[in-house]
Write a protein that holds these residues in place. Structure first.
Motif, PDB file in Angstrom:
ATOM      1  N   SER A   2      45.229  28.453  29.095  1.00 34.20           N
ATOM      2  CA  SER A   2      44.252  29.251  29.805  1.00 34.20           C
ATOM      3  C   SER A   2      44.913  30.477  30.428  1.00 34.20           C
ATOM      4  N   ARG A   3      44.185  31.572  30.451  1.00 36.03           N
ATOM      5  CA  ARG A   3      44.755  32.842  30.909  1.00 36.03           C
ATOM      6  C   ARG A   3      44.977  32.897  32.409  1.00 36.03           C
ATOM      7  N   GLU A  20      29.295  36.531  40.357  1.00 38.67           N
ATOM      8  CA  GLU A  20      29.052  35.232  39.734  1.00 38.67           C
ATOM      9  C   GLU A  20      29.647  35.187  38.330  1.00 38.67           C
ATOM     10  N   SER A  21      29.494  36.263  37.588  1.00 39.03           N
ATOM     11  CA  SER A  21      30.057  36.334  36.244  1.00 39.03           C
ATOM     12  C   SER A  21      31.567  36.195  36.275  1.00 39.03           C
ATOM     13  N   PHE A  22      32.222  36.873  37.229  1.00 42.42           N
ATOM     14  CA  PHE A  22      33.674  36.753  37.362  1.00 42.42           C
ATOM     15  C   PHE A  22      34.063  35.305  37.631  1.00 42.42           C
ATOM     16  N   ALA A  23      33.363  34.691  38.575  1.00 49.33           N
ATOM     17  CA  ALA A  23      33.708  33.327  38.975  1.00 49.33           C
ATOM     18  C   ALA A  23      33.594  32.350  37.814  1.00 49.33           C
ATOM     19  N   ARG A  24      32.527  32.454  37.059  1.00 50.85           N
ATOM     20  CA  ARG A  24      32.327  31.536  35.936  1.00 50.85           C
ATOM     21  C   ARG A  24      33.429  31.699  34.882  1.00 50.85           C
ATOM     22  N   LEU A  25      33.776  32.941  34.582  1.00 49.06           N
ATOM     23  CA  LEU A  25      34.820  33.186  33.593  1.00 49.06           C
ATOM     24  C   LEU A  25      36.176  32.725  34.102  1.00 49.06           C
ATOM     25  N   PHE A  26      36.468  32.966  35.363  1.00 53.41           N
ATOM     26  CA  PHE A  26      37.773  32.597  35.911  1.00 53.41           C
ATOM     27  C   PHE A  26      37.987  31.090  35.900  1.00 53.41           C
ATOM     28  N   VAL A  27      36.960  30.323  36.293  1.00 49.65           N
ATOM     29  CA  VAL A  27      37.090  28.863  36.260  1.00 49.65           C
ATOM     30  C   VAL A  27      37.270  28.388  34.823  1.00 49.65           C
ATOM     31  N   ALA A  31      41.429  29.061  36.491  1.00 50.96           N
ATOM     32  CA  ALA A  31      41.711  29.416  37.884  1.00 50.96           C
ATOM     33  C   ALA A  31      41.005  28.474  38.847  1.00 50.96           C
ATOM     34  N   LYS A  32      41.544  28.420  40.047  1.00 45.62           N
ATOM     35  CA  LYS A  32      40.860  27.822  41.177  1.00 45.62           C
ATOM     36  C   LYS A  32      40.239  28.977  41.945  1.00 45.62           C
ATOM     37  N   VAL A  33      38.923  28.920  42.161  1.00 43.19           N
ATOM     38  CA  VAL A  33      38.190  30.081  42.645  1.00 43.19           C
ATOM     39  C   VAL A  33      37.442  29.760  43.929  1.00 43.19           C
ATOM     40  N   VAL A  34      37.579  30.649  44.904  1.00 41.53           N
ATOM     41  CA  VAL A  34      36.779  30.577  46.118  1.00 41.53           C
ATOM     42  C   VAL A  34      35.734  31.686  46.037  1.00 41.53           C
ATOM     43  N   LEU A  35      34.482  31.285  46.005  1.00 38.15           N
ATOM     44  CA  LEU A  35      33.363  32.216  45.948  1.00 38.15           C
ATOM     45  C   LEU A  35      32.872  32.470  47.363  1.00 38.15           C
ATOM     46  N   THR A  36      32.697  33.726  47.739  1.00 42.09           N
ATOM     47  CA  THR A  36      32.156  34.014  49.063  1.00 42.09           C
ATOM     48  C   THR A  36      30.932  34.903  48.939  1.00 42.09           C
ATOM     49  N   ASP A  37      30.027  34.756  49.916  1.00 44.64           N
ATOM     50  CA  ASP A  37      28.789  35.528  49.898  1.00 44.64           C
ATOM     51  C   ASP A  37      28.036  35.226  51.195  1.00 44.64           C
ATOM     52  N   LEU A 215      37.522  42.603  31.797  1.00 48.93           N
ATOM     53  CA  LEU A 215      38.498  43.540  32.335  1.00 48.93           C
ATOM     54  C   LEU A 215      39.091  42.998  33.633  1.00 48.93           C
ATOM     55  N   ILE A 216      38.255  42.432  34.486  1.00 44.67           N
ATOM     56  CA  ILE A 216      38.748  41.847  35.731  1.00 44.67           C
ATOM     57  C   ILE A 216      39.699  40.687  35.419  1.00 44.67           C
ATOM     58  N   LEU A 217      39.338  39.887  34.451  1.00 41.56           N
ATOM     59  CA  LEU A 217      40.200  38.787  34.019  1.00 41.56           C
ATOM     60  C   LEU A 217      41.584  39.302  33.632  1.00 41.56           C
ATOM     61  N   TYR A 218      41.625  40.359  32.851  1.00 45.67           N
ATOM     62  CA  TYR A 218      42.897  40.962  32.437  1.00 45.67           C
ATOM     63  C   TYR A 218      43.717  41.384  33.655  1.00 45.67           C
ATOM     64  N   LEU A 219      43.074  42.017  34.625  1.00 45.59           N
ATOM     65  CA  LEU A 219      43.803  42.543  35.777  1.00 45.59           C
ATOM     66  C   LEU A 219      44.300  41.439  36.702  1.00 45.59           C
ATOM     67  N   ILE A 220      43.584  40.337  36.798  1.00 43.68           N
ATOM     68  CA  ILE A 220      44.026  39.214  37.628  1.00 43.68           C
ATOM     69  C   ILE A 220      45.096  38.388  36.919  1.00 43.68           C
ATOM     70  N   SER A 221      45.108  38.437  35.607  1.00 46.78           N
ATOM     71  CA  SER A 221      46.048  37.638  34.824  1.00 46.78           C
ATOM     72  C   SER A 221      47.438  38.283  34.778  1.00 46.78           C
ATOM     73  N   ASP A 222      48.394  37.542  34.229  1.00 50.26           N
ATOM     74  CA  ASP A 222      49.751  38.063  34.060  1.00 50.26           C
ATOM     75  C   ASP A 222      49.878  38.987  32.858  1.00 50.26           C
ATOM     76  N   GLU A 223      48.773  39.264  32.198  1.00 49.96           N
ATOM     77  CA  GLU A 223      48.798  40.198  31.071  1.00 49.96           C
ATOM     78  C   GLU A 223      48.890  41.650  31.537  1.00 49.96           C
ATOM     79  N   SER A 224      48.643  41.881  32.823  1.00 52.00           N
ATOM     80  CA  SER A 224      48.584  43.251  33.338  1.00 52.00           C
ATOM     81  C   SER A 224      49.652  43.511  34.393  1.00 52.00           C
ATOM     82  N   THR A 225      50.805  42.888  34.240  1.00 54.04           N
ATOM     83  CA  THR A 225      51.815  42.909  35.300  1.00 54.04           C
ATOM     84  C   THR A 225      52.470  44.271  35.532  1.00 54.04           C
TER      85      THR A 225
END
Length: 241
Positions: A2-3, A20-27, A31-37, A215-225
């Motif tokens: 997993s990325r 919400e879209s980010f959170a679903r993809l990240f999990v 990832a372990k995700v904390v959703l706030t709102d 795109l957000i996934l890429y930036l949070i991942s180690d692919e964009s170091t």
């Protein structure tokens, strides 16, 4: 693999729309995700659907004390924070000339769109240092790159996010903490999109939230170091004209 395995990420404004879209993809990507709102009912529902690797925390992003609560709960549940997506935001009063704006309307947009990004970055840094690095993604807008008529508070905050991102990227580089801004164009979310934006977009349509999520996934991942202090645009060619 997993990325986002072993990543711990906070996403603001995650009860609906892009967050919400980010959170679903990240999990989905490990990832372990904390959703706030501020919308507790919707946020809790999304977190429950995502399972044990998701936690919802009610959060007013303009409240500095709430930020510390979010960081503490994240660390206590999942460990040191490695990712933050400052996504929460509002458009504010629409189609109002600058000369007619009320101070309280202007200041409310500043608090939610601008102050919250500053406070979020400031509050997570100590935790990211514990993790020996991290990635912060600040959601700006095409309105943080070009002007727009009669939405002065929104444009002001989105340009500010672009600038804060660059300043923070320079300050945090020594700690291996990367900071980038993302600039969506017209996206199908709960924030209103004018028909004029759709007509002015070369691709001729409004994007789905998922088209930003990867795109957000890429930036949070180690692919964009090696990416920090940069603007990433997702606008169907709107700002290329």
């Amino acid at each position: 693999m997993s990325r986002l395995s072993e990543k711990v990420v906070i996403i603001t404004g995650a009860a609906s729309g892009m967050g919400e879209s980010f959170a679903r993809l990240f999990v989905e990507e490990g990832a372990k995700v904390v959703l706030t709102d501020i919308n507790e009912e919707k946020g809790q529902k999304v977190a429950e659907e995502l399972g044990e690797n998701a936690l919802f925390v009610k959060h007013d992003v303009a409240n500095k004390d709430d930020w510390q609560v979010v960081v503490d709960k994240t660390e206590n549940t999942f460990g040191p924070i490695t990712g933050l997506v400052n996504n929460a935001g509002i458009v504010g009063p629409n189609d109002i000339p600058l000369e007619d704006l009320k101070d309280e309307d202007f200041n409310n947009v500043i608090a939610i769109n601008q102050y919250s990004v500053f406070k979020g970055m400031q509050t997570v840094v100590k935790s990211m240092k514990k993790a020996n690095g991290g990635s912060i993604v600040n959601i700006s807008s095409t309105a943080g790159l070009v002007g727009s008529v009669n939405v002065t508070p929104y444009v002001t905050t989105k340009f500010a996010v672009t600038g804060m991102t660059k300043a923070a990227a320079l300050e945090f580089a020594e700690y291996n903490i990367r900071v980038n801004s993302v600039h969506p164009g017209g996206i199908k979310t709960n924030i209103d999109v004018f028909d004029a934006v759709k007509k002015a977009t070369p691709l001729g349509r409004i994007a789905e939230p998922e088209e930003v999520s990867y795109l957000i996934l890429y930036l949070i991942s180690d692919e964009s170091t090696f990416s920090t202090g940069s603007e990433f645009v997702v606008d169907g060619g709107f700002t290329a004209q």
